[in-house]
Each structure stands twice: as structure tokens, then as C-alpha cells.
Design a protein around this motif. Structure first.
Motif, PDB file in Angstrom:
ATOM      1  N   PHE A  78      12.757  62.864 119.179  1.00 28.24           N
ATOM      2  CA  PHE A  78      13.781  63.463 118.314  1.00 28.24           C
ATOM      3  C   PHE A  78      15.136  62.787 118.538  1.00 28.24           C
ATOM      4  O   PHE A  78      15.810  62.378 117.586  1.00 28.24           O
ATOM      5  N   ILE A  79      15.526  62.642 119.808  1.00 25.99           N
ATOM      6  CA  ILE A  79      16.797  61.989 120.139  1.00 25.99           C
ATOM      7  C   ILE A  79      16.779  60.526 119.702  1.00 25.99           C
ATOM      8  O   ILE A  79      17.768  59.995 119.172  1.00 25.99           O
ATOM      9  N   GLY A  80      15.624  59.860 119.902  1.00 24.28           N
ATOM     10  CA  GLY A  80      15.499  58.456 119.499  1.00 24.28           C
ATOM     11  C   GLY A  80      15.655  58.270 118.002  1.00 24.28           C
ATOM     12  O   GLY A  80      16.284  57.307 117.542  1.00 24.28           O
ATOM     13  N   GLN A  81      15.095  59.181 117.214  1.00 22.71           N
ATOM     14  CA  GLN A  81      15.202  59.092 115.758  1.00 22.71           C
ATOM     15  C   GLN A  81      16.642  59.311 115.301  1.00 22.71           C
ATOM     16  O   GLN A  81      17.114  58.629 114.386  1.00 22.71           O
ATOM     17  N   ILE A  82      17.329  60.245 115.938  1.00 17.78           N
ATOM     18  CA  ILE A  82      18.741  60.466 115.612  1.00 17.78           C
ATOM     19  C   ILE A  82      19.551  59.205 115.927  1.00 17.78           C
ATOM     20  O   ILE A  82      20.376  58.748 115.122  1.00 17.78           O
ATOM     21  N   GLY A  83      19.290  58.629 117.109  1.00 18.26           N
ATOM     22  CA  GLY A  83      19.994  57.405 117.505  1.00 18.26           C
ATOM     23  C   GLY A  83      19.698  56.244 116.573  1.00 18.26           C
ATOM     24  O   GLY A  83      20.597  55.475 116.209  1.00 18.26           O
ATOM     25  N   ALA A  84      18.417  56.103 116.159  1.00 18.00           N
ATOM     26  CA  ALA A  84      18.033  55.025 115.246  1.00 18.00           C
ATOM     27  C   ALA A  84      18.723  55.182 113.896  1.00 18.00           C
ATOM     28  O   ALA A  84      19.170  54.197 113.290  1.00 18.00           O
ATOM     29  N   GLY A  85      18.825  56.427 113.423  1.00 15.76           N
ATOM     30  CA  GLY A  85      19.508  56.681 112.154  1.00 15.76           C
ATOM     31  C   GLY A  85      20.971  56.297 112.206  1.00 15.76           C
ATOM     32  O   GLY A  85      21.503  55.683 111.273  1.00 15.76           O
ATOM     33  N   ILE A  86      21.627  56.633 113.315  1.00 12.91           N
ATOM     34  CA  ILE A  86      23.041  56.274 113.487  1.00 12.91           C
ATOM     35  C   ILE A  86      23.206  54.759 113.551  1.00 12.91           C
ATOM     36  O   ILE A  86      24.110  54.186 112.934  1.00 12.91           O
ATOM     37  N   TRP A  87      22.294  54.094 114.288  1.00 12.35           N
ATOM     38  CA  TRP A  87      22.367  52.633 114.417  1.00 12.35           C
ATOM     39  C   TRP A  87      22.172  51.947 113.067  1.00 12.35           C
ATOM     40  O   TRP A  87      22.888  51.001 112.733  1.00 12.35           O
ATOM     41  N   LEU A  88      21.203  52.426 112.277  1.00 16.07           N
ATOM     42  CA  LEU A  88      20.959  51.846 110.959  1.00 16.07           C
ATOM     43  C   LEU A  88      22.166  52.025 110.046  1.00 16.07           C
ATOM     44  O   LEU A  88      22.526  51.122 109.286  1.00 16.07           O
ATOM     45  N   LYS A  89      22.795  53.196 110.124  1.00 14.78           N
ATOM     46  CA  LYS A  89      23.958  53.472 109.277  1.00 14.78           C
ATOM     47  C   LYS A  89      25.128  52.573 109.637  1.00 14.78           C
ATOM     48  O   LYS A  89      25.838  52.078 108.750  1.00 14.78           O
ATOM     49  N   THR A  90      25.330  52.330 110.927  1.00 15.49           N
ATOM     50  CA  THR A  90      26.463  51.510 111.367  1.00 15.49           C
ATOM     51  C   THR A  90      26.198  50.013 111.197  1.00 15.49           C
ATOM     52  O   THR A  90      27.110  49.207 111.369  1.00 15.49           O
ATOM     53  N   ASN A  91      24.955  49.628 110.877  1.00 14.01           N
ATOM     54  CA  ASN A  91      24.623  48.204 110.708  1.00 14.01           C
ATOM     55  C   ASN A  91      24.205  47.878 109.278  1.00 14.01           C
ATOM     56  O   ASN A  91      23.450  46.926 109.052  1.00 14.01           O
ATOM     57  N   GLU A  92      24.702  48.651 108.315  1.00 15.75           N
ATOM     58  CA  GLU A  92      24.342  48.431 106.910  1.00 15.75           C
ATOM     59  C   GLU A  92      24.711  47.028 106.438  1.00 15.75           C
ATOM     60  O   GLU A  92      23.933  46.360 105.755  1.00 15.75           O
ATOM     61  N   GLU A  93      25.914  46.573 106.796  1.00 11.30           N
ATOM     62  CA  GLU A  93      26.368  45.255 106.349  1.00 11.30           C
ATOM     63  C   GLU A  93      25.480  44.147 106.906  1.00 11.30           C
ATOM     64  O   GLU A  93      25.192  43.164 106.219  1.00 11.30           O
ATOM     65  N   ARG A  94      25.048  44.318 108.139  1.00 12.05           N
ATOM     66  CA  ARG A  94      24.180  43.315 108.751  1.00 12.05           C
ATOM     67  C   ARG A  94      22.860  43.212 107.996  1.00 12.05           C
ATOM     68  O   ARG A  94      22.353  42.114 107.746  1.00 12.05           O
ATOM     69  N   PHE A  95      22.288  44.359 107.617  1.00 10.20           N
ATOM     70  CA  PHE A  95      21.023  44.350 106.894  1.00 10.20           C
ATOM     71  C   PHE A  95      21.193  43.768 105.493  1.00 10.20           C
ATOM     72  O   PHE A  95      20.294  43.107 104.978  1.00 10.20           O
ATOM     73  N   THR A  96      22.350  44.006 104.881  1.00  6.42           N
ATOM     74  CA  THR A  96      22.626  43.413 103.570  1.00  6.42           C
ATOM     75  C   THR A  96      22.637  41.893 103.672  1.00  6.42           C
ATOM     76  O   THR A  96      22.028  41.191 102.852  1.00  6.42           O
ATOM     77  N   LYS A  97      23.308  41.382 104.696  1.00 10.91           N
ATOM     78  CA  LYS A  97      23.379  39.934 104.899  1.00 10.91           C
ATOM     79  C   LYS A  97      22.002  39.352 105.208  1.00 10.91           C
ATOM     80  O   LYS A  97      21.630  38.294 104.702  1.00 10.91           O
TER      81      LYS A  97
END
Length: 263
Positions: free
Chosen positions: A95-114
Motif C-alpha cells: 500500500f505504501i509502495g503504491q502511494i510512493g510510486a504514484g507520487i513519483w510518477l506524478k513528479t516525473n511527468e515531464e521526463r516520461f513525456t520526453k
């Protein structure tokens, strides 16, 4: 009454964990299939750096879910406090890992776009017209999403599709005499007009009959369009995990009290 409630709770925990085992096994199996059969799965995205890491993560989550379901199911059936407590701990960590992964994905949106833009551009330059699977995938993407190239139609200028080789790609020289073609799937409508319009030059304006938006942007827009559905699924999973922790802890405490009474 108390015995009925206890039996019902035990039954619910067992059924839930059996389903959890099935879901975990399905996720693990699908991730392994995508990893081992990479030639036919995700023909466009497999060039993205970190694509395999996503599959590793999904495989790990699937394996953990399977083990969790097994522990929870056996713990409920055998009334084992140790197994139920271990199940609770694993669900909590996940549960904690999924919350952390969601936050990480949100903060790295620009990286994934590139990364998406670079991956599509790389496939355009090297694979279109030479890899049947990726060629078909690109044609479907461009036709369905009404887009052309990774960032735009000019991405096709420095591609093997237009006769470029590794040397010309490296120094940025486009097709012969600055002219290049786009695939037919870049056309708004097929036919004679398309055949003329898709023959472009770097200095000329792109015709209205050619899609001007890049596919990387369109793909991200498509994901954003379905973001609420995705959030709903994620929210449902998190809710189920919260309920699983509550039920397993209640059952664990109930088993403990029963053991004390028997003693």
C-alpha cells in the motif's frame, strides 16, 4: 451469534485472498509474457529506457500479491496469527509502495513525456518500413490518433524510410535535396491528394491534408482523457487493500482471543 460472525469473517478473508492470488498470478504471468515476447508486445514503447524496469516492477508486484493471497488464505483457514500478521504487513508495505510510486510518477511527468518523444522518434528513424510489426503499429497509431511523427511530420525527414543512414541521421541531414515523404497514414484522407501532399520539403508549409500534431503528445492526451477511469481503478485497489488490512487484523485479534479462551 459470535461464532456466526467469526465464521463469516473467516470465509470473507479466505475468498478475498483467493481472488488476490488469482489477480497476482495473472499480473505476474502477463508481465512475464510481455517481457519474454517483447517482439510482439509494445512494439513502439519497448525502446523507452526503463520499459523493462516497469515490467520488473509489475512482476514483483504480481509475485508479492500471489504470496500475500496464499498467506492470507492459509492464515484464515488454519487460524494462524503468524500468517495473518505477515499478510497484514505485506499489504501495508505494498500500500505504501503504491502511494510512493504514484507520487513519483506524478513528479516525473515531464521526463516520461520526453522519453515517449525520444522513443517514437528513434523507431521512426530506424524501424519504419523495415520492421513490419512496428510499421503496422505506427500506421494504426497515426491513423487512429490523427497524428504524424513523434513531435510532428518533420520527424520523418531523417529516417531510413526516406533513405537516410546512420551517418546522415547523426549529423541531421534530411532526405535528398531537403525533400522527404511521410507515410500514407499521416494523411487526413487517402487518394491522389494524399500522394501529392505527403511529398514534403523542409522549407515548405505542411499541407492541411497532413496531420500536424505529433503522436507522442496525442498518446499522452489519450492517457489524460482516461485518467479518471485509471484513478478509479487505482482507488478501488487501494480501498480493497485497506479493507484487507482491517479484516485480517480483526480476524487475527479474534483468533488470539479464542486461543486465550481455549487456554
Amino acid at each position: 451469534m459470535g461464532v456466526c460472525c467469526y465464521t463469516f469473517l473467516k470465509f470473507i478473508v479466505m475468498i478475498f485472498n483467493l481472488l488476490y492470488m488469482i489477480l497476482g498470478g495473472a499480473l505476474l504471468g502477463t508481465s512475464l509474457w510481455m517481457y519474454l515476447d517483447g517482439a510482439s508486445m509494445a512494439p513502439v514503447t519497448q525502446d523507452i529506457e526503463g520499459y523493462n524496469y516497469v515490467l520488473y516492477f509489475l512482476m514483483a508486484v504480481g509475485a508479492v500479491m500471489f504470496i500475500m493471497g496464499f498467506l492470507g488464505c492459509c492464515g484464515a483457514f488454519q487460524e494462524s496469527q503468524c500468517m495473518l500478521a505477515t499478510f497484514f504487513a505485506l499489504v501495508f508495505v505494498l500500500f505504501i509502495g503504491q502511494i510512493g510510486a504514484g507520487i513519483w510518477l506524478k513528479t516525473n511527468e515531464e521526463r516520461f513525456t520526453k522519453l515517449a518523444e525520444e522513443s517514437l522518434a528513434k523507431s521512426i528513424q530506424h524501424d519504419y518500413g523495415f520492421n513490419d510489426l512496428k510499421t503496422q503499429a505506427f500506421d494504426v497509431i497515426q491513423s487512429e490518433l490523427k497524428c504524424c511523427g513523434s513531435i510532428g511530420p518533420t520527424d520523418w525527414a531523417d529516417s531510413r524510410f526516406n533513405g537516410a543512414n546512420d551517418n546522415t541521421m547523426e549529423i541531421g541531414i534530411a532526405g535528398a535535396l531537403g525533400s522527404y515523404n511521410t507515410p500514407e497514414s499521416c494523411c487526413v484522407s487517402k487518394g491522389t491528394t494524399c500522394e501529392i501532399a505527403r511529398k514534403l520539403t523542409l522549407s515548405a508549409l505542411i499541407a492541411e491534408t497532413i496531420y500536424k500534431e505529433g503522436c507522442a503528445k496525442k498518446m499522452l492526451q489519450l492517457m489524460e482523457t482516461h485518467s479518471y477511469e485509471l484513478l478509479g481503478v487505482v482507488g478501488a485497489i487501494l480501498l480493497i487493500e485497506i479493507l484487507a488490512m482491517i479484516f485480517s487484523m480483526v480476524l487475527c485479534c479474534t483468533v488470539r482471543r479464542i486461543d486465550h479462551v481455549k487456554a
